[in-house]
Write a protein that holds these residues in place. Structure first.
Motif, PDB file in Angstrom:
ATOM      1  N   GLU A   1       0.802  -1.218   0.000  1.00  0.00           N
ATOM      2  CA  GLU A   1       0.000   0.000   0.000  1.00  0.00           C
ATOM      3  C   GLU A   1       0.836   1.269   0.000  1.00  0.00           C
ATOM      4  OE1 GLU A   1      -3.298   0.591  -0.156  1.00  0.00           O
ATOM      5  OE2 GLU A   1      -3.709  -1.516  -0.470  1.00  0.00           O
ATOM      6  N   HIS A   2       2.052   1.209   0.556  1.00  0.00           N
ATOM      7  CA  HIS A   2       2.770   2.454   0.804  1.00  0.00           C
ATOM      8  C   HIS A   2       4.116   2.576   0.092  1.00  0.00           C
ATOM      9  CE1 HIS A   2      -0.135   3.601   3.929  1.00  0.00           C
ATOM     10  NE2 HIS A   2      -0.153   2.311   4.225  1.00  0.00           N
ATOM     11  N   ALA A   3       4.797   1.478  -0.174  1.00  0.00           N
ATOM     12  CA  ALA A   3       6.122   1.556  -0.800  1.00  0.00           C
ATOM     13  C   ALA A   3       5.994   1.597  -2.323  1.00  0.00           C
ATOM     14  CB  ALA A   3       6.974   0.367  -0.378  1.00  0.00           C
ATOM     15  N   GLY A   4       6.831   2.393  -2.935  1.00  0.00           N
ATOM     16  CA  GLY A   4       6.846   2.441  -4.393  1.00  0.00           C
ATOM     17  C   GLY A   4       7.826   1.461  -5.005  1.00  0.00           C
ATOM     18  N   ARG A   5       8.695   0.911  -4.167  1.00  0.00           N
ATOM     19  CA  ARG A   5       9.734  -0.010  -4.639  1.00  0.00           C
ATOM     20  C   ARG A   5       9.960  -1.084  -3.589  1.00  0.00           C
ATOM     21  NH1 ARG A   5      15.945   2.135  -5.378  1.00  0.00           N
ATOM     22  NH2 ARG A   5      17.007   0.141  -5.754  1.00  0.00           N
ATOM     23  N   ILE A   6      10.213  -2.296  -4.038  1.00  0.00           N
ATOM     24  CA  ILE A   6      10.447  -3.413  -3.126  1.00  0.00           C
ATOM     25  C   ILE A   6      11.817  -4.027  -3.394  1.00  0.00           C
ATOM     26  CG2 ILE A   6       9.703  -5.712  -2.394  1.00  0.00           C
ATOM     27  CD1 ILE A   6       7.787  -3.593  -1.494  1.00  0.00           C
ATOM     28  N   VAL A   7      12.561  -4.241  -2.311  1.00  0.00           N
ATOM     29  CA  VAL A   7      13.843  -4.945  -2.358  1.00  0.00           C
ATOM     30  C   VAL A   7      13.682  -6.227  -1.547  1.00  0.00           C
ATOM     31  CG1 VAL A   7      16.237  -4.898  -1.583  1.00  0.00           C
ATOM     32  CG2 VAL A   7      15.250  -2.876  -2.680  1.00  0.00           C
ATOM     33  N   VAL A   8      14.034  -7.353  -2.136  1.00  0.00           N
ATOM     34  CA  VAL A   8      13.920  -8.636  -1.450  1.00  0.00           C
ATOM     35  C   VAL A   8      15.312  -9.237  -1.298  1.00  0.00           C
ATOM     36  CG1 VAL A   8      12.892 -10.940  -1.466  1.00  0.00           C
ATOM     37  CG2 VAL A   8      11.637  -9.013  -2.467  1.00  0.00           C
ATOM     38  N   LEU A   9      15.646  -9.625  -0.067  1.00  0.00           N
ATOM     39  CA  LEU A   9      16.923 -10.271   0.217  1.00  0.00           C
ATOM     40  C   LEU A   9      16.707 -11.754   0.504  1.00  0.00           C
ATOM     41  CD1 LEU A   9      18.573  -7.665   2.638  1.00  0.00           C
ATOM     42  CD2 LEU A   9      18.987  -7.930   0.188  1.00  0.00           C
TER      43      LEU A   9
ATOM     44  N   ASP B   1      14.474  -6.604  -6.947  1.00  0.00           N
ATOM     45  CA  ASP B   1      14.523  -5.155  -6.764  1.00  0.00           C
ATOM     46  C   ASP B   1      13.755  -4.518  -7.910  1.00  0.00           C
ATOM     47  OD1 ASP B   1      15.047  -2.505  -6.250  1.00  0.00           O
ATOM     48  OD2 ASP B   1      17.162  -2.585  -6.829  1.00  0.00           O
ATOM     49  N   GLY B   2      12.678  -3.793  -7.585  1.00  0.00           N
ATOM     50  CA  GLY B   2      11.913  -3.149  -8.636  1.00  0.00           C
ATOM     51  C   GLY B   2      10.668  -2.474  -8.099  1.00  0.00           C
ATOM     52  N   PRO B   3       9.875  -1.855  -8.978  1.00  0.00           N
ATOM     53  CA  PRO B   3       8.606  -1.251  -8.554  1.00  0.00           C
ATOM     54  C   PRO B   3       7.726  -2.279  -7.852  1.00  0.00           C
ATOM     55  CG  PRO B   3       9.135  -0.624 -10.810  1.00  0.00           C
ATOM     56  CD  PRO B   3      10.127  -1.676 -10.424  1.00  0.00           C
ATOM     57  N   THR B   4       6.971  -1.832  -6.871  1.00  0.00           N
ATOM     58  CA  THR B   4       6.155  -2.731  -6.068  1.00  0.00           C
ATOM     59  C   THR B   4       5.253  -3.616  -6.924  1.00  0.00           C
ATOM     60  OG1 THR B   4       6.149  -1.123  -4.265  1.00  0.00           O
ATOM     61  CG2 THR B   4       4.448  -2.815  -4.202  1.00  0.00           C
ATOM     62  N   GLU B   5       4.581  -3.012  -7.921  1.00  0.00           N
ATOM     63  CA  GLU B   5       3.667  -3.783  -8.766  1.00  0.00           C
ATOM     64  C   GLU B   5       4.398  -4.878  -9.540  1.00  0.00           C
ATOM     65  OE1 GLU B   5       3.796  -0.547  -8.597  1.00  0.00           O
ATOM     66  OE2 GLU B   5       1.778   0.280  -8.258  1.00  0.00           O
ATOM     67  N   VAL B   6       5.623  -4.584  -9.970  1.00  0.00           N
ATOM     68  CA  VAL B   6       6.394  -5.554 -10.755  1.00  0.00           C
ATOM     69  C   VAL B   6       6.877  -6.706  -9.877  1.00  0.00           C
ATOM     70  CG1 VAL B   6       8.471  -5.896 -12.150  1.00  0.00           C
ATOM     71  CG2 VAL B   6       7.091  -3.828 -12.449  1.00  0.00           C
ATOM     72  N   VAL B   7       7.431  -6.379  -8.715  1.00  0.00           N
ATOM     73  CA  VAL B   7       7.957  -7.421  -7.824  1.00  0.00           C
ATOM     74  C   VAL B   7       6.830  -8.330  -7.335  1.00  0.00           C
ATOM     75  CG1 VAL B   7       9.086  -7.871  -5.614  1.00  0.00           C
ATOM     76  CG2 VAL B   7       9.947  -6.054  -7.111  1.00  0.00           C
ATOM     77  N   PHE B   8       5.703  -7.740  -6.920  1.00  0.00           N
ATOM     78  CA  PHE B   8       4.600  -8.541  -6.392  1.00  0.00           C
ATOM     79  C   PHE B   8       3.803  -9.256  -7.484  1.00  0.00           C
ATOM     80  CE2 PHE B   8       4.033  -6.141  -2.103  1.00  0.00           C
ATOM     81  CZ  PHE B   8       5.103  -6.862  -1.591  1.00  0.00           C
ATOM     82  N   SER B   9       4.040  -8.912  -8.737  1.00  0.00           N
ATOM     83  CA  SER B   9       3.312  -9.606  -9.809  1.00  0.00           C
ATOM     84  C   SER B   9       3.712 -11.080  -9.891  1.00  0.00           C
ATOM     85  CB  SER B   9       3.555  -8.915 -11.160  1.00  0.00           C
ATOM     86  OG  SER B   9       4.915  -9.044 -11.555  1.00  0.00           O
TER      87      SER B   9
END
Length: 281
Positions: free
Chosen positions: A208-216, A224-232
């Motif tokens: 809901e709030h982050a525009g970008r997601i980084v996953v370790l 690493d990418g836009p929230t919509e792209v990573v969660f897709s």
């Protein structure tokens, strides 16, 4: 701008307890971004923020803040403390002064500010967290409820007016109203230009709030990418034991039942708009 170049960290190197926490992680965070950091327990998230905050020194790589290496022996660490604020998980345990005003002023001692400016910053920070400065400034910070203590501790970080705010599971343990209010505050700070890096196991909050997601994963950068792209990539993340949030899960279930919805639907408003658009057809 914050840049991590091949950042690595090893705990207890050269001993029987040696453990690689981070390995060659590279990131570039632009001013004004809201970045969510995810990963399973032990993936290196907390080590990452300790490194960025300058609390520990990397065993490899660099951390550049506005182009300067924060671990260079000539770097002025006061610049780092002015620009970067860190809210650790359960920050309320850090409260220790006799009064609220003194506790929030403690972190401002290093700043060459007038007493008037310090008071103004403390007042502003408390009011942003829904406190009345004049009513509570002389009270003991230890006499408040658990949720109030957390808000006071966060106010102490905000009083320094950091350009970059790093948070480690800030909504853990908060009631739903407190959680929503705090996330709303982060949105306001971000709109005001504060760069935010937030570690959270709450995929819903980050969606809901982050525009970008980084996953370790295991100390390495996995996504690493836009929230919509990573969660897709719902299936891929879930296979790694990482949640994608209720909206993304509902979207995926509806798609499997033949309801055509965009893969990048990760926020409640996006889902409602998509469903309303189908009804209008």
């Amino acid at each position: 701008m914050l840049e991590l170049r091949d950042l690595s960290y090893t705990y207890a190197p050269g001993t029987a307890y040696e453990a690689q926490a981070l390995e060659k992680v590279s990131l570039c965070v632009q001013a004004g971004e809201f970045v969510g950091i995810m990963g399973r327990t032990g993936c290196g998230k907390s080590t990452l923020i300790q490194l960025v905050a300058g609390l520990i020194t990397p065993t490899g790589g660099q951390i550049l803040l506005d182009g300067e290496d924060i671990n260079d022996r000539h770097y002025d660490r006061n610049v780092l403390r002015r620009k970067v604020g860190v809210v650790f998980q359960f920050p309320e345990i850090q409260l220790f002064e006799k009064t609220v005003a003194r506790d929030l002023a403690f972190g401002l001692k290093q700043f060459n500010w007038t007493a008037e400016k310090k008071t103004a910053c403390i007042r502003e920070a408390l009011e942003r967290l829904d406190f009345d400065y004049d009513r509570i400034k002389d009270k003991s910070p230890l006499g408040f409820s658990g949720g109030e203590k957390r808000r006071l501790a966060i106010a102490g970080v905000l009083a320094a007016r950091p350009e970059i705010l790093i948070l480690d599971e800030p909504v853990a343990g908060l009631d739903p109203l407190g959680r929503d209010a705090f996330l709303k505050l982060l949105d306001e700070l971000n709109r005001d230009g504060v760069t935010i890096l937030m570690i959270s196991h709450s995929a819903d909050a980050l969606a809901e709030h982050a525009g970008r997601i980084v996953v370790l994963k295991d100390g390495r950068l996995l996504r690493d990418g836009p929230t919509e792209v990573v969660f897709s990539d719902c299936a891929g993340l879930q296979a790694e034991g990482i949640g994608v949030g209720q909206v993304r899960e509902v979207t995926e279930r509806l798609r499997r039942r033949g309801v055509e919805l965009p893969l990048n639907t990760v926020r409640y408003e996006q889902l409602l708009d998509a469903l309303a658009g189908r009804e209008s057809l």
